[in-house]
Scaffold this motif. Sequence first.
Motif, PDB file in Angstrom:
ATOM      1  N   ALA A  14       0.905  -1.145  -0.193  1.00  0.00           N
ATOM      2  CA  ALA A  14       0.147   0.118  -0.234  1.00  0.00           C
ATOM      3  C   ALA A  14       1.107   1.288   0.392  1.00  0.00           C
ATOM      4  O   ALA A  14       2.074   1.147   0.752  1.00  0.00           O
ATOM      5  CB  ALA A  14      -1.364   0.022   1.226  1.00  0.00           C
ATOM      6  N   SER A  15       0.819   2.029  -1.102  1.00  0.00           N
ATOM      7  CA  SER A  15       1.490   3.104  -0.766  1.00  0.00           C
ATOM      8  C   SER A  15       1.441   4.506  -2.009  1.00  0.00           C
ATOM      9  O   SER A  15       0.026   4.502  -2.286  1.00  0.00           O
ATOM     10  CB  SER A  15       2.702   2.866  -1.947  1.00  0.00           C
ATOM     11  N   VAL A  16       2.108   5.627  -1.459  1.00  0.00           N
ATOM     12  CA  VAL A  16       1.448   7.044  -2.158  1.00  0.00           C
ATOM     13  C   VAL A  16       2.765   6.802  -3.245  1.00  0.00           C
ATOM     14  O   VAL A  16       3.529   7.470  -2.062  1.00  0.00           O
ATOM     15  CB  VAL A  16       0.867   8.062  -0.661  1.00  0.00           C
ATOM     16  N   GLU A  17       2.442   6.602  -4.105  1.00  0.00           N
ATOM     17  CA  GLU A  17       3.688   7.473  -4.475  1.00  0.00           C
ATOM     18  C   GLU A  17       3.821   8.642  -4.678  1.00  0.00           C
ATOM     19  O   GLU A  17       3.180   9.568  -4.621  1.00  0.00           O
ATOM     20  CB  GLU A  17       3.778   6.270  -6.160  1.00  0.00           C
ATOM     21  N   SER A  18       5.807   9.087  -5.094  1.00  0.00           N
ATOM     22  CA  SER A  18       6.353  10.089  -5.149  1.00  0.00           C
ATOM     23  C   SER A  18       5.327  10.936  -6.271  1.00  0.00           C
ATOM     24  O   SER A  18       5.076   9.837  -7.813  1.00  0.00           O
ATOM     25  CB  SER A  18       7.760   9.510  -5.941  1.00  0.00           C
ATOM     26  N   GLY A  19       4.913  11.905  -6.253  1.00  0.00           N
ATOM     27  CA  GLY A  19       4.947  12.810  -7.365  1.00  0.00           C
ATOM     28  C   GLY A  19       3.205  12.915  -7.093  1.00  0.00           C
ATOM     29  O   GLY A  19       2.383  14.164  -7.938  1.00  0.00           O
ATOM     30  N   ALA A  20       2.585  11.763  -6.295  1.00  0.00           N
ATOM     31  CA  ALA A  20       1.312  11.823  -6.217  1.00  0.00           C
ATOM     32  C   ALA A  20       0.487  12.790  -4.881  1.00  0.00           C
ATOM     33  O   ALA A  20       1.631  13.225  -4.510  1.00  0.00           O
ATOM     34  CB  ALA A  20       0.291   9.948  -5.036  1.00  0.00           C
ATOM     35  N   ASP A  21      -0.117  13.613  -4.731  1.00  0.00           N
ATOM     36  CA  ASP A  21      -0.665  14.345  -4.532  1.00  0.00           C
ATOM     37  C   ASP A  21      -1.748  14.403  -3.650  1.00  0.00           C
ATOM     38  O   ASP A  21      -3.620  14.391  -4.515  1.00  0.00           O
ATOM     39  CB  ASP A  21      -1.338  16.086  -5.171  1.00  0.00           C
ATOM     40  N   VAL A  22      -1.914  13.674  -2.017  1.00  0.00           N
ATOM     41  CA  VAL A  22      -3.226  13.219  -1.791  1.00  0.00           C
ATOM     42  C   VAL A  22      -3.880  14.145  -0.823  1.00  0.00           C
ATOM     43  O   VAL A  22      -3.161  14.649  -0.108  1.00  0.00           O
ATOM     44  CB  VAL A  22      -3.448  11.669  -0.583  1.00  0.00           C
ATOM     45  N   SER A  23      -5.361  14.261  -0.814  1.00  0.00           N
ATOM     46  CA  SER A  23      -5.173  15.471   0.620  1.00  0.00           C
ATOM     47  C   SER A  23      -7.040  15.230   1.066  1.00  0.00           C
ATOM     48  O   SER A  23      -7.387  14.011   0.044  1.00  0.00           O
ATOM     49  CB  SER A  23      -6.083  16.870  -0.291  1.00  0.00           C
ATOM     50  N   SER A  24      -6.951  15.025   2.426  1.00  0.00           N
ATOM     51  CA  SER A  24      -8.738  14.562   2.643  1.00  0.00           C
ATOM     52  C   SER A  24      -9.031  15.317   3.947  1.00  0.00           C
ATOM     53  O   SER A  24      -7.692  15.375   4.516  1.00  0.00           O
ATOM     54  CB  SER A  24      -8.064  13.096   3.433  1.00  0.00           C
TER      55      SER A  24
END
Length: 288
Positions: A14-24
């Motif tokens: 499970a990952s948030v890869e480099s370059g991703a922008d996640v907002s919650s």
Amino acid sequence: AGIDLGDYINNVKASVESGADVSSSENTQITADTNLFLLPVAVTFDAGSYFGVGGAFAYEQLTNTTTSSVDGELFTNSNLLIGSNDASNVVIVGGGVGVSKYVGVGVTALIPSIDRTTTASIGDNAVVTALGSSSSPLTYDDQTFVGMLLDAKASGSLLNFALAGGLSTAVGLAGAVIINPFLDLENPYTLNDYTEATIGSKAKINELNAGAGPAHAGSISLTRAAGKSIQLTSDDLQNGNAAKGLTGSLGAGSGRQPPARLRVRVVPAVREISPVWVSEGGLEPPCP
């Protein structure tokens, strides 16, 4: 003879890869869990008039890789969990029995080879903000927390059963052996475990990310007739208030809380009157 050769490979990520922008605005969980039960069995029974030879051999290789990671940008107003857990259980059973009138021989050999890698990480280039604001606590790995938890855990068990029997009226021979090639004597129930939770030396944790600010900002619109005024609170701007004629919302302020920082920009047609914050918690126009 009974032979069992097993090669089991499990990859859970499970990952948030480099370059991703996640907002919650809600609790955010990035978790990888491996929870398997493995039961290989090699059993043989042999009977003969003069010779009875029963042999069983089992070689079981298990490779688990369980990883959770953040290498991009992640923002949440609530709690953040980055967790990996391997709770695999392995039971290996082998048995060989030989029965004969004269010579009975039983031989059993078991060789387990188990490698588990369990990691949770925040990479060098990651920008992570978890404010833990107005949110219910999260529980993971028997830990209850508010804010952020980075956790890696390997548990479970390894059990080996090797049985051998030789039955005869004259000669009976039996032998059983278990070989654990990478056994950790301080923890005899697991083999070759690598478990690590890391934060990169250049990672940014709970720091205001100037480049990501606009991505988390909302928009709001309001129409008033000439000469009319309206009183707006910070809650109205952040959460919206349809009863006052507002459309949309700006979302929560950025940065650590408290205090939150809220920036509002209006069209030039609006006359600006600087408000003054007073101890009663209201806004009043400045004195002339």
